[in-house]
Design a protein around this motif. Structure first.
Motif, short mmCIF file in Angstrom:
data_model
loop_
_atom_site.label_atom_id
_atom_site.label_comp_id
_atom_site.label_asym_id
_atom_site.label_seq_id
_atom_site.Cartn_x
_atom_site.Cartn_y
_atom_site.Cartn_z
N VAL A 3 0.14 1.46 5.44
CA VAL A 3 1.03 1.94 4.31
C VAL A 3 2.28 1.32 4.44
N LEU B 185 -4.16 16.11 -4.78
CA LEU B 185 -3.40 15.96 -3.27
C LEU B 185 -4.42 16.70 -2.25
N LEU C 36 -0.52 9.52 -5.50
CA LEU C 36 -1.04 10.58 -6.52
C LEU C 36 -0.26 11.26 -7.20
N LEU D 94 -12.28 12.01 -3.97
CA LEU D 94 -11.38 10.95 -4.52
C LEU D 94 -12.21 10.06 -5.02
N ARG E 280 0.91 -1.29 0.05
CA ARG E 280 -0.12 -0.04 -0.08
C ARG E 280 0.91 1.38 0.21
N LEU F 126 -4.97 2.64 -4.27
CA LEU F 126 -4.43 3.84 -3.36
C LEU F 126 -4.58 3.05 -2.00
N ARG F 127 -5.77 2.55 -1.51
CA ARG F 127 -6.10 2.26 -0.23
C ARG F 127 -5.68 0.76 0.25
N SER G 214 -11.29 12.88 0.90
CA SER G 214 -11.41 11.26 0.32
C SER G 214 -12.78 11.00 -0.35
N ARG H 113 -0.33 8.26 0.52
CA ARG H 113 -1.26 8.96 -0.26
C ARG H 113 -0.62 9.65 -1.33
N GLU H 114 0.59 10.65 -0.87
CA GLU H 114 1.25 11.54 -1.89
C GLU H 114 1.99 10.68 -3.02
#
Ligand SMILES: Cc1cc2nc3c(=O)[nH]c(=O)nc-3n(C[C@H](O)[C@H](O)[C@H](O)COP(=O)(O)O)c2cc1C
Ligand code: SF4
Length: 488
Positions: A342, A179, A143, A186, A136, A198-199, A183, A139-140
């Motif tokens: 993550v 960014l 994206l 998104l 995973r 992403l998740r 959510s 997030r940054e």
């Protein structure tokens, strides 16, 4: 791990252990033939378990030899060596058989099991193919780097933010908006698949037909499995087990989720086509005398997935094709896996399907012990009804002589597999046979071992890994805290 909402705690009940002569008269300790030439001395089986002991290059280590040697000392009818990768690609510390350079180590493994069991145990190897799964991402990172910006993103952003200028936005502008997005935004802008990447981390599927290497799986897999099986045969394994279970490529072909439009997806007939073609390529490569079986699921336990009716139908087809045995497992899918942290990859044993694969003592009224046996028995009955005598290996929470013998006596299975009870006490089958049942370390079914597997840490048992750490010559875990094999 997911747990049933009832959360009933089951006890490990006292049980009857046989005398040596009772054991001798039992079905459990009677021989069975698997295919034309292979016989097991008894119907006891240590199923495939990845213990995370291979090198990063997929090679055998002294720790791995010791792990299997220890199971062999308990003299089960058969040991199936862990899921072993058939491709010659880096796969982390997973055992590999994708090239002849692995042969020397694998020969040593076979010799170790045969020696340590004094020739009593037969050894098979589970052959696996799996698709790519990424950790995973943050997030940054996702994206900024992983997401491919498309016109769909521009259109969705323009619609959601009521700003038509975004239809012509540069990639940088799109990324800047994403960014900064909540959510919920998104959810509107990214596709379902992108949100999943992403998740949870990117996960390939057999239905990703736009990707050439996925589209071509039916062209490449039969040969890859066949070559791996030939290597297994030349390394001295007594047979091979095709891994058609859990979250991996071949199980995904069998799954009702397989909607490929190329004659390898859709109906049951088309979903079973590649598994049968793989079997046929393997059979042609190793000859009719060599033992070739498969492990597959009696139920996927996921929404829209295969149930026991599908599994029954597949079982009859596998038997008709001539497989020498069928080993049944349950669940263990990515579809219902929990979101990983993550930097971690999703683990296919965290959802309900994972629970049904390795149920714990925190359960529902049915409890964890043999809870999938009724489905496995149905599959066996259908195969017998179709007049095939293919041996069926059953598994899931089996931990006592009484239970194992009753499964065999009732005709619910032909061979009994025990994974966690064998980790808890690798000598347990032998102790039962010798009338020493009272001295068996009984598995607590709390899944400490499975949690180690989830973290890709060397798997050990909680009942023994801190015991007698001053024993000379002990192999220890990389953190230096745990012994790697059970004491004698
Ligand atoms: C640490 C660990 C690793 C496993 N690895 C595999 C594997 O490589 N292939 C496989 O088919 N099943 C694997 N399994 C599932 C077991 O073979 C078995 O089906 C499951 O644990 C249920 O049996 P049990 O209740 O006797 O433990 C693994 C289980 C454990 C605990
Ligand atoms: S750690 Fe040991 S006692 Fe716990 S579930 Fe695994 S084998 Fe059983």
């Amino acid at each position: 791990m997911w747990k049933p909402s009832e959360r009933i705690k089951h006890r490990i009940e006292d049980t009857f252990w046989p005398t040596p002569s009772e054991a001798e008269q039992s079905l459990l300790f009677s021989p069975i033939k698997m295919g034309k030439t292979l016989s097991l001395e008894q119907r006891t089986w240590v199923p495939a378990m990845v213990p995370w002991r291979a090198t990063e290059a997929g090679e055998i280590t002294p720790e791995l030899l010791a792990w299997y040697g220890r199971f062999a000392q308990g003299r089960p009818g058969a040991i199936v060596v862990e899921a072993t990768g058939i491709r010659d690609i880096p796969s982390g510390p997973l055992l590999r058989i994708g090239h002849s350079r692995f042969l020397k180590g694998l020969e040593q493994l076979v010799a170790t099991i045969h020696e340590q069991s004094n020739g009593h145990t037969r050894v098979l190897i589970q052959l696996i193919d799996f698709l790519r799964i990424r950790r995973r991402p943050g997030r940054e990172k996702f994206l900024n780097q992983f997401l491919k910006v498309t016109s769909a993103h521009r259109q969705n952003l323009a619609r959601c933010l009521s700003d038509d200028s975004l239809l012509e936005a540069t990639e940088n502008v799109v990324r800047t908006h994403l960014l900064a997005a909540e959510s919920t935004l998104l959810d509107e802008v990214l596709s379902r698949r992108e949100l999943e990447s992403l998740r949870f981390g990117l996960r390939e599927r057999v239905t990703d037909m736009e990707q050439e290497h996925i589209r071509n799986l039916p062209q490449v897999l039969p040969e890859l499995f066949a070559q791996a099986a030939v290597r297994a045969q030349s390394a001295g394994f007594d047979g091979v087990e095709l891994h058609y279970a859990h979250a991996y490529t071949m199980a995904s072909f069998l799954s009702r989720h397989n909607t490929r439009d190329d004659a390898y997806g859709g109906s049951r007939e088309q979903r079973v086509r590649l598994p049968l073609e793989v079997y046929s390529a393997v059979r042609n490569a190793v000859g009719s005398d060599y033992c070739v079986g498969a492990r597959y699921l009696c139920d996927e336990i996921i929404e829209g997935g295969n149930d026991v009716d599908d599994a029954t139908w597949f079982g009859v087809e596998f038997a008709r094709a001539g497989m020498d045995y069928l080993s049944l497992s349950t669940g263990g899918k990515f579809e219902d896996a929990k979101q990983p942290k993550v930097g971690w990859a999703a683990y296919p044993y965290t959802g309900q399907s994972g629970y049904e694969c390795m149920p714990t003592v925190i359960s529902d009224a049915v409890g964890p012990f043999g809870r999938q046996i009724p489905k496995q028995a149905r599959i066996r009955a259908a195969i017998r009804g179709a007049e095939f005598d293919t041996p069926i290996v059953v598994a899931g929470g089996i931990h006592s002589f009484e239970q194992a013998e009753s499964i065999l006596q009732c005709g619910h299975g032909d061979i009994v597999a025990a994974a966690r009870q064998s980790i808890a006490d690798p000598d347990w089958f032998r102790k039962v046979q010798l009338g020493q049942g009272q001295s068996i370390r009984r598995c607590l079914f709390t899944n400490y071992c499975e949690a180690l597997d989830q973290k890709h840490k060397q798997v050990t048992g909680q009942l023994w890994d801190k015991e007698s750490l001053d024993e000379p010559g002990l192999l220890m875990s990389t953190d230096g805290k745990r012994r790697l094999t059970a004491p004698k």
